[in-house]
Enzyme design. Structure first.
Site, short mmCIF file in Angstrom:
data_model
loop_
_atom_site.label_atom_id
_atom_site.label_comp_id
_atom_site.label_asym_id
_atom_site.label_seq_id
_atom_site.Cartn_x
_atom_site.Cartn_y
_atom_site.Cartn_z
N SER A 1 -7.32 0.70 6.77
CA SER A 1 -6.19 1.64 6.80
C SER A 1 -6.50 2.77 7.79
O SER A 1 -6.81 2.48 8.95
CB SER A 1 -5.91 2.14 5.39
OG SER A 1 -4.63 2.70 5.31
N HIS B 1 -1.69 -3.98 0.59
CA HIS B 1 -2.54 -3.08 1.36
C HIS B 1 -3.75 -2.65 0.54
O HIS B 1 -3.59 -2.22 -0.61
CB HIS B 1 -1.70 -1.87 1.76
CG HIS B 1 -2.37 -0.95 2.72
ND1 HIS B 1 -2.76 -1.36 3.98
CD2 HIS B 1 -2.73 0.35 2.62
CE1 HIS B 1 -3.33 -0.34 4.61
NE2 HIS B 1 -3.33 0.71 3.80
N GLU C 1 1.23 -6.48 3.06
CA GLU C 1 0.98 -5.06 3.32
C GLU C 1 2.15 -4.19 2.88
O GLU C 1 1.98 -3.12 2.29
CB GLU C 1 0.78 -4.81 4.82
CG GLU C 1 -0.38 -5.52 5.49
CD GLU C 1 -1.68 -4.77 5.35
OE1 GLU C 1 -1.73 -3.75 4.64
OE2 GLU C 1 -2.67 -5.23 5.95
#
Ligand SMILES: *[C@@H]1O[C@H](CO)[C@@H](O)[C@H](O)[C@H]1NC(C)=O
Ligand SMILES: *[C@@H]1O[C@H](CO)[C@@H](O)[C@H](O)[C@H]1NC(C)=O
Ligand SMILES: *[C@@H]1O[C@H](CO)[C@@H](O)[C@H](O)[C@H]1NC(C)=O
Ligand SMILES: *[C@@H]1O[C@H](CO)[C@@H](O)[C@H](O)[C@H]1NC(C)=O
Ligand SMILES: *[C@@H]1O[C@H](CO)[C@@H](O)[C@H](O)[C@H]1NC(C)=O
Length: 598
Positions: free
Chosen positions: A215, A469, A351
């Protein structure tokens, strides 16, 4: 000198100085003084490896960036006397509370610490993996969740995890050079320099450093590749679900930077006319007040600045030092330093599900969630960003691309999937596609993956998030093997974590996820799962599922849509743009999409 000899000598010397450490504590002398770590015996019923790991936590790599050093480049740590205890995590950097993934360490502005996990293998030239945590440049630390013991023990690599300044402390900029920003990145650079200077004392090979992150950590990894300040600091790079061109994580507009800085000032009694006065005043404000003022959740910053779509107010900027041009220009023009960095880059299959959490907070225990057509129509452009939502052609094109038209007359077509894929592609998959192609064309060896395996337990404790995610983190760090994590995986997930740790650490050793070293032949089993290079044309990638199949052309059409078609469409349908404002030499320049957050 071998690691053991170094340790023994260090122990001997340390005994002469001060005796805070127990007899069998590993003691290492780094350039600012001695540190005493502790011994962890790694063993687990689900893996053959048994390893002694020396763990050093809370080593300072910079002077505390407080008072006069606030909003300045970090300074190297000045030396200390005697032996410093390195048995507990250092403070995490100032940040708001994050209920979904809480931080255990105390939070303080004095937070520039790193942690080192050293497997005792007898090899004194071990590859080094430096982890840069995620959290949107707002939250996170190198501590909680990133215990490197299992990865170090199973993969025979030294693992280093670092802290860097967050929020206004790391990324405030005044837009006029008084406070140039990117201090969090400069912290990362200093930590990497510290690794260069000191890792040999731990038995590490400073020439074999891999930076890896997820990330905002993945975004940081690519920024470090684009920066002129990082020559010689690393050889390889892993980007998990984050690249520098992700929408919303960069602010190009200097006036906006200034507005945000002065807005922050207003909230802490520092309403001033000039940046100089503002910064003098902000340096005297309490860290808690600054943190609270910069915390978006209370809505105050949006209120004083009058900027509505302010989701990452303290973002990377062009500072003329760490970063010389917008990342999208550097990537698209291939005008970044070409150091032949080996690259492993990838994303998760779902995601975009993370963006939908706000719609399904009450559904944590459901394995699936639903959205009807009416709701989809109402919320479909929530995260597209103001530049796109203000353009009806773009909004229509996005629907055309992502709605399942075969069932579109029914209220119940899979609109959750449509939204998840829209945002997953826009924010993660297609920026990563742009990066993979750019680094390949710049001469790097590139390996691409997408993780489709759905974990048994969700990091965010929401069963419907699927391969969402962040769900790769427990697999990369082997949470299953860490009793303190209480994260027991079923057999399929154990196989997956072992395979991923192997790929990642092989890559750190050789630049090739398949090979431990160039001479080792692959077993039949390994040939089945061999991961080919990403090339253009070709576009081969590894599908991280139990089958570990090789596939090709990940979201090729969707990425042509986001990376080529949409920018052109926006140019052709930009009613504000007159003919005389035609972009220089016909070259497309892409608007940076600002202030959006997953
Ligand atoms: C925002 O400003 C308005 C008008 O000054 C005020 O009424 C409101 O309470 C403020 N909201 C927050 C969250 O500070
Ligand atoms: C999910 O289930 C757990 C355990 O049964 C319960 O404590 C929790 O309140 C549930 N959460 C929601 C959002 O329903
Ligand atoms: C769609 O879903 C929303 C929220 O669940 C609900 O309030 C609404 O009545 C539904 N509309 C139709 C036409 O089914
Ligand atoms: C880290 O993980 C190892 C096992 O993998 C465990 O023995 C150790 O206690 C953990 N350390 C912390 C600080 O959680
Ligand atoms: C570990 O996790 C299990 C299942 O999620 C839970 O029942 C248990 O209370 C947890 N133990 C600790 C020490 O957190």
């Amino acid at each position: 000198m071998s690691t053991m000899a170094a340790v023994r000598l260090a122990v001997f010397v340390a005994t002469l100085l001060v005796c805070v450490a127990a007899d069998d504590d590993p003691i290492i002398e780094v350039n600012s003084g001695k540190v005493a770590g502790r011994v962890v015996e790694f063993a687990h019923k689900d893996v053959e490896v048994k390893r002694t790991v020396h763990v050093f936590q809370g080593i300072p790599f910079a002077e505390p960036p407080v008072s006069g050093l606030r909003f300045r480049a970090p300074e190297p740590k000045s030396p200390w006397e005697g032996v410093r205890d390195a048995k507990e995590l250092g403070n995490a950097c100032m940040q708001p509370a994050s209920p979904l993934i809480p931080i255990e360490e105390p939070k303080s502005e004095d937070c520039l610490y790193l942690n080192i996990f050293v497997p005792q293998t007898g090899d004194d030239k071990l590859p080094v993996m430096v982890w840069i945590h995620g959290g949107g440049f707002i939250i996170g630390s190198g501590g909680t969740g990133y215990n490197g013991t299992a990865l170090a023990a199973i993969g025979d690599v030294i693992v280093v995890t670092i802290n860097y300044r967050l929020g206004p402390f790391g990324y405030l900029s005044t837009g006029d050079g008084h406070v140039s920003g990117n201090y969090g990145f400069l912290d990362q650079v200093l930590a990497l320099q510290w690794v260069q200077d000191n890792i040999a004392e731990f038995g590490g090979d400073a020439k074999k450093v891999t930076i890896f992150g997820e990330s905002a950590g993945g975004i940081s990894v690519e920024y470090l590749m684009l920066s002129p300040l990082t020559d010689g600091l690393f050889l390889r790079a892993i980007m998990e679900s984050g690249t520098s061109t992700m929408p919303g994580f960069f602010i190009s507009d200097k006036a906006k930077q200034s507005k945000i800085a002065h807005g922050l000032g207003k909230l802490v009694d520092c309403e001033k006319d000039t940046s100089e006065e503002l910064i003098q005043c902000l340096r005297r404000a309490s860290a808690e007040d600054l943190m609270e003022a910069g915390n978006l959740e209370n809505g105050k910053l949006a209120n004083v600045t009058g900027i509505a779509d302010l989701l990452i107010p303290f973002s990377p900027v062009v500072d003329g030092n760490f970063l010389t041009a917008p990342p999208e220009d550097l990537i698209r023009d291939r005008s970044f330093p070409k150091r032949g960095t080996d690259i492993l880059i990838g994303t998760m299959a779902d995601e975009g599900m993370t963006f939908l959490i706000i719609f399904f907070l009450d559904n944590a225990n459901d394995t699936e969630v639903f959205m009807n057509k009416t709701t989809y129509e109402a919320v479909s452009s929530t995260f597209l960003g103001s530049d796109k939502t203000s353009n009806p052609s773009v909004v229509d094109a996005v629907k055309l691309m992502y709605v399942n038209w075969e069932d579109a007359d029914s209220e119940d077509a899979d609109y959750v999937e449509a939204l998840s894929q829209t945002y997953g592609d826009l924010y993660f998959v297609c920026p990563a596609d742009l990066s993979a192609r750019a680094h390949f064309q710049a001469g790097s060896k590139v390996y691409q993956y997408q993780m489709t395996h759905i974990p048994a337990e969700s990091l965010f404790k929401m069963k419907w998030l699927k391969a969402g995610h962040g769900e790769d983190i427990p697999f990369v760090f082997g949470w299953h093997f860490d009793s303190a994590m209480n994260w027991t995986m079923p057999d399929d997930d154990v196989m997956m974590t072992l395979k991923i740790m192997k790929y990642w650490t092989n890559f750190a050793k050789t630049g090739n996820p398949n090979l431990f070293d160039g001479d080792v032949a692959l077993s039949e089993d390994e040939k089945q799962t061999e991961w080919p290079l990403f090339k253009v044309p070709g576009l081969e990638y590894k599908d991280m599922s139990l089958k570990m199949e090789t596939k090709r052309a990940l979201k090729a059409k969707e990425c042509a849509f986001w990376n080529d078609f949409i920018p052109k469409l926006m140019k052709h349908t930009d009613t504000a743009q007159t003919c005389s404002k035609e972009t220089e030499d016909g070259k497309l320049k892409y608007k940076e999409e600002e202030n959006r957050q997953p």
